[in-house]
Design a protein around this motif. Structure first.
Motif, PDB file in Angstrom:
ATOM      1  N   GLU A   1      61.772 -24.672  -0.568  1.00 17.29           N
ATOM      2  CA  GLU A   1      61.309 -23.344  -0.208  1.00 17.29           C
ATOM      3  C   GLU A   1      60.254 -22.887  -1.213  1.00 17.29           C
ATOM      4  OE1 GLU A   1      64.279 -20.660   1.657  1.00 17.29           O
ATOM      5  OE2 GLU A   1      65.726 -21.849   0.517  1.00 17.29           O
ATOM      6  N   ALA A   2      59.548 -21.822  -0.844  1.00 20.17           N
ATOM      7  CA  ALA A   2      58.499 -21.310  -1.720  1.00 20.17           C
ATOM      8  C   ALA A   2      59.074 -20.685  -2.981  1.00 20.17           C
ATOM      9  CB  ALA A   2      57.635 -20.297  -0.977  1.00 20.17           C
ATOM     10  N   VAL A   3      60.237 -20.040  -2.858  1.00 19.00           N
ATOM     11  CA  VAL A   3      60.869 -19.348  -3.981  1.00 19.00           C
ATOM     12  C   VAL A   3      62.354 -19.704  -3.990  1.00 19.00           C
ATOM     13  CG1 VAL A   3      61.408 -17.115  -5.015  1.00 19.00           C
ATOM     14  CG2 VAL A   3      59.218 -17.430  -3.830  1.00 19.00           C
ATOM     15  N   GLY A   4      62.905 -19.934  -5.171  1.00 18.11           N
ATOM     16  CA  GLY A   4      64.337 -20.198  -5.253  1.00 18.11           C
ATOM     17  C   GLY A   4      64.723 -20.799  -6.585  1.00 18.11           C
TER      18      GLY A   4
ATOM     19  N   ASP B   1      59.049 -40.282  -5.914  1.00 16.61           N
ATOM     20  CA  ASP B   1      58.867 -39.650  -4.610  1.00 16.61           C
ATOM     21  C   ASP B   1      59.897 -38.537  -4.439  1.00 16.61           C
ATOM     22  OD1 ASP B   1      56.886 -41.492  -4.075  1.00 16.61           O
ATOM     23  OD2 ASP B   1      58.172 -42.797  -2.873  1.00 16.61           O
ATOM     24  N   LEU B   2      59.669 -37.652  -3.462  1.00 15.28           N
ATOM     25  CA  LEU B   2      60.601 -36.572  -3.158  1.00 15.28           C
ATOM     26  C   LEU B   2      61.055 -36.688  -1.710  1.00 15.28           C
ATOM     27  CD1 LEU B   2      58.832 -35.354  -5.610  1.00 15.28           C
ATOM     28  CD2 LEU B   2      59.626 -33.151  -4.788  1.00 15.28           C
ATOM     29  N   PHE B   3      62.312 -36.367  -1.460  1.00  9.76           N
ATOM     30  CA  PHE B   3      62.845 -36.320  -0.099  1.00  9.76           C
ATOM     31  C   PHE B   3      63.592 -35.008   0.086  1.00  9.76           C
ATOM     32  CE2 PHE B   3      66.146 -36.706   3.061  1.00  9.76           C
ATOM     33  CZ  PHE B   3      65.509 -37.352   4.115  1.00  9.76           C
ATOM     34  N   ALA B   4      63.349 -34.345   1.225  1.00 10.82           N
ATOM     35  CA  ALA B   4      64.056 -33.118   1.572  1.00 10.82           C
ATOM     36  C   ALA B   4      64.185 -33.046   3.081  1.00 10.82           C
ATOM     37  CB  ALA B   4      63.299 -31.893   1.056  1.00 10.82           C
ATOM     38  N   LEU B   5      65.138 -32.251   3.542  1.00  8.37           N
ATOM     39  CA  LEU B   5      65.304 -32.090   4.987  1.00  8.37           C
ATOM     40  C   LEU B   5      64.017 -31.577   5.615  1.00  8.37           C
ATOM     41  CD1 LEU B   5      68.882 -30.508   5.124  1.00  8.37           C
ATOM     42  CD2 LEU B   5      68.230 -32.904   5.504  1.00  8.37           C
ATOM     43  N   TRP B   6      63.403 -30.578   4.975  1.00  6.46           N
ATOM     44  CA  TRP B   6      62.088 -30.095   5.376  1.00  6.46           C
ATOM     45  C   TRP B   6      61.426 -29.459   4.160  1.00  6.46           C
ATOM     46  CZ3 TRP B   6      66.550 -28.103   7.883  1.00  6.46           C
ATOM     47  CH2 TRP B   6      67.008 -26.870   7.390  1.00  6.46           C
ATOM     48  N   ASN B   7      60.122 -29.358   4.215  1.00  9.90           N
ATOM     49  CA  ASN B   7      59.337 -28.845   3.096  1.00  9.90           C
ATOM     50  C   ASN B   7      58.533 -27.634   3.566  1.00  9.90           C
ATOM     51  OD1 ASN B   7      57.766 -28.388   0.847  1.00  9.90           O
ATOM     52  ND2 ASN B   7      56.491 -30.215   1.114  1.00  9.90           N
ATOM     53  N   ASP B   8      58.984 -26.442   3.174  1.00  8.56           N
ATOM     54  CA  ASP B   8      58.303 -25.207   3.556  1.00  8.56           C
ATOM     55  C   ASP B   8      57.351 -24.705   2.472  1.00  8.56           C
ATOM     56  OD1 ASP B   8      59.450 -25.122   6.034  1.00  8.56           O
ATOM     57  OD2 ASP B   8      61.080 -23.763   5.487  1.00  8.56           O
ATOM     58  N   ALA B   9      57.059 -25.540   1.501  1.00 11.07           N
ATOM     59  CA  ALA B   9      56.086 -25.194   0.454  1.00 11.07           C
ATOM     60  C   ALA B   9      55.205 -26.415   0.211  1.00 11.07           C
ATOM     61  CB  ALA B   9      56.793 -24.771  -0.825  1.00 11.07           C
TER      62      ALA B   9
END
Length: 374
Positions: free
Chosen positions: A11-14, A31-39
């Protein structure tokens, strides 16, 4: 050696993102893995991989996606390349991730908390929903079984360490999160960097106020901050925004205390409020609690709840006061004692939660050397 940083969603903030930022800085080649990337601009120049769910209508819809997440975490990373090690940041189900090629002994899991709405629904309103009550027993059983397969677990506080033991039956070490005190202490006087409107607002506030700053939601217990001001005879400033604003305004009006609201403060104004407050009161039961450390970094003593992770950050009697109850007499005494504490002692305590300290402890725990330090 190829490494992968794993995070629930970006997320953008957290607060969890601050931890991921520090991990990403320590391991710039991972590398990075996430369910989704909103930033998407947060880690520009890095390879950030999203899960298959990011391309569906469930993207960002956390509550609806929950029943699918255990399966996604245990099987959804199979399409990835193989890695030599993985560092996982988990506050829901990311600890269940199975990373291709990684020996379980080389997978390290940093736990912000076991999912509160599953394991501690009294602390998370989402756990009261009918869907959560129905799915809870199955999800808890799966969560416990998979967590017991973890080899290397770190908790962000002693409070979370005990919760991990109670929920999963797993031992862990404690590594407190990075707070970023360096950013706050880089400015000597935050009021000097405010724009005209923010500066005028700050100067309109009464001297010696008790500050509460957080999202305006019930579990943050900002009613206790109002009570602390009333009991101590000090004005109160509440900074933030959220669905509880109207209720808090009604409560403030009937409290007899002088309560001012600063809605949606800028980052600079929030820092100026923390710096100018006589005391920062933080009543919720939190996994750790970043805001009390930020207040101390700016020389402001704190009053925190003895239940929860915030008491890890406070050196009781030197940088703040830790409370077992919120009776008026207790609050009055706590505020009176806190305002007399030494600002330098507060700053020194906050320095122990720096980003550099966090990165050093993570590197020591994992044994993975950052290429940036070679």
């Amino acid at each position: 050696m190829r490494g992968l940083l794993v995070h629930e969603w970006i997320e953008a903030v957290g607060g969890a993102e601050r931890v991921l930022d520090a991990m990403a800085d320590e391991y710039p080649d991972a590398d990075l893995f996430a369910l989704w990337n909103d930033a998407p601009d947060r880690y520009s120049g890095r390879r950030v991989i999203e899960s298959t769910i990011a391309r569906t209508p469930l993207r960002g819809r956390k509550a609806l996606a929950v029943p699918l997440l255990p399966t996604l975490w245990s099987h959804g990373l199979r399409r990835l390349d193989e890695y030599d090690w993985a560092l996982v940041s988990s506050h829901l189900f990311a600890h269940q991730a199975r990373v291709p090629g990684v020996d379980p002994a080389q997978q390290f899991t940093y736990v912000h908390t076991p999912a509160r709405y599953l394991w501690n629904p009294e602390l998370d309103a989402r756990g009261a929903s009918a869907a959560a009550r129905i799915a809870g027993p199955v999800l808890r059983a799966v969560d416990r079984r998979r967590a017991r397969g973890l080899h290397n677990v770190a908790a962000n506080s002693r409070f979370v360490q005990q919760r991990i033991r109670d929920c999963w039956g797993v031992d862990s070490v404690v590594i407190h999160p990075p707070v970023g005190v360096e950013r706050l202490t880089a400015v000597d006087e935050w009021s000097d960097v405010l724009g005209d409107c923010d500066r005028a607002l700050l100067e309109s506030l009464p001297v010696g106020f008790v500050l509460g700053a957080s999202r305006f939601v019930p579990y943050k217990r900002l009613d206790v901050v109002i009570a602390a001001g009333r009991a101590s005879g000090r004005p109160v400033v509440l900074a933030g925004d959220g669905p509880d604003l109207e209720r808090l305004q009604d409560l403030a009006q009937s409290s007899g205390a002088d309560v001012r609201f600063v809605v949606r403060p800028s980052d600079a104004l929030l820092a100026a409020l923390l710096q100018r407050a006589a005391v920062y009161v933080f009543p919720p039961v939190e996994d750790f609690g970043i805001m009390p450390v930020e207040a101390m970094a700016l020389g402001t003593p704190v009053v925190v709840n003895a239940s929860g992770g915030a008491c890890d950050s406070v050196e009781a009697g030197r940088s703040g006061i830790v409370l077992d109850d919120f009776a008026d007499a207790t609050l009055r005494s706590a505020v009176d004692v806190a305002v007399g504490l030494d600002a330098d002692a507060c700053r020194q305590r906050a320095e122990t939660f720096s980003t550099a300290r966090f990165q050093h402890e993570v590197a020591s725990w994992t044994g993975i050397r950052s290429v940036s330090r070679v």
